[in-house]
Design an enzyme around this catalytic site. Structure first.
Site, PDB file in Angstrom:
ATOM      1  N   SER A  79      77.915 -25.264  78.780  1.00 57.18           N
ATOM      2  CA  SER A  79      77.965 -25.871  80.126  1.00 57.18           C
ATOM      3  C   SER A  79      77.765 -24.797  81.193  1.00 57.18           C
ATOM      4  CB  SER A  79      79.264 -26.651  80.331  1.00 57.18           C
ATOM      5  OG  SER A  79      80.413 -25.945  79.936  1.00 57.18           O
ATOM      6  N   SER A 125      80.744 -16.870  72.184  1.00 63.58           N
ATOM      7  CA  SER A 125      81.912 -16.334  72.898  1.00 63.58           C
ATOM      8  C   SER A 125      83.205 -16.656  72.164  1.00 63.58           C
ATOM      9  CB  SER A 125      81.976 -16.890  74.327  1.00 63.58           C
ATOM     10  OG  SER A 125      82.120 -18.297  74.305  1.00 63.58           O
ATOM     11  N   SER A 157      77.098 -18.620  74.321  1.00 62.06           N
ATOM     12  CA  SER A 157      76.998 -18.832  72.883  1.00 62.06           C
ATOM     13  C   SER A 157      77.631 -17.624  72.189  1.00 62.06           C
ATOM     14  CB  SER A 157      75.519 -18.949  72.493  1.00 62.06           C
ATOM     15  OG  SER A 157      75.395 -19.138  71.111  1.00 62.06           O
ATOM     16  N   SER A 216      84.039 -22.634  70.154  1.00 60.42           N
ATOM     17  CA  SER A 216      84.252 -23.604  69.076  1.00 60.42           C
ATOM     18  C   SER A 216      85.360 -23.157  68.129  1.00 60.42           C
ATOM     19  CB  SER A 216      82.953 -23.838  68.298  1.00 60.42           C
ATOM     20  OG  SER A 216      82.037 -24.526  69.113  1.00 60.42           O
TER      21      SER A 216
END
Length: 198
Positions: free
Chosen positions: A105, A35, A33, A38
């Protein structure tokens, strides 16, 4: 599991590819999260669309608010989340679109299953490890999730109280603490060119 179902044959992948003048694939962005997954996925989708290349981004926002809104964040639900995303991204790739997934993931096994699902139908799967030291991810923490995890308000948070299994042999490894979003996006774009996907 449904048993009395029948596959309805239609256009083949090669027929779709010739008609659309584009090859399909899945670009699977994985990492902690915050990183930058998105952000890179959004930039890549925009770049490809601007160049007339069919692409669509799948991430927690458009998946967990719809298709997977029935899932929580237990290990079982996270596995099912990734299983469903794998199936959907494969459908996009089979339609000769470039599917860009952006999900933590965290488990190698889940990502391997996604790769195998694509390989079984001869579809390209490009794993991109969006890597950043956890200290940097915590400093970024745009949603305050690391802070909540450290305080115990979020259970099973990847990188804090739940594991993240880094890819062993990703097609691309991006260090977002060392490169800009634009540089990372260009690296993926140039990979697609080299591999003659676009």
């Amino acid at each position: 599991m449904a048993t009395n179902i029948t596959w309805h044959p239609n256009l083949t992948y090669d027929e779709r590819k010739n008609l659309r003048k584009q090859e399909g694939c899945t670009i699977w962005l994985t990492g902690l999260s915050a990183s930058g997954k998105s952000t890179i996925a959004c930039a890549l989708e925009q770049l490809l669309l601007e160049k007339g290349i069919g692409a669509y981004r799948l991430d927690g926002d458009n998946i967990r608010f719809g298709l997977n809104k029935d899932l929580g964040f237990s290990a079982e639900d996270r596995n099912e989340n990734i299983r469903r995303v794998s199936e959907v991204s494969k459908l996009f790739a089979d339609s000769c679109m470039i599917s860009i997934t952006s999900f933590i993931s965290p488990y190698i096994e889940d990502r391997s299953r996604a790769r195998e699902l694509h390989a079984k139908d001869g579809l390209k799967f490009i794993e991109v490890f969006v890597d950043v030291p956890i200290e940097v991810a915590e400093q970024r923490d745009p949603k305050g999730l690391y802070k909540k995890a450290r305080e115990g308000a979020i259970k099973e948070f990847t990188g804090i109280s739940a594991p993240y299994e880094a890819p062993e042999a990703p097609e691309l490894h991006l260090r977002t603490d060392l490169k800009t979003v634009e540089e990372c996006t260009l690296i993926i774009y140039e990979y697609l060119l080299r591999e003659k996907i676009i």
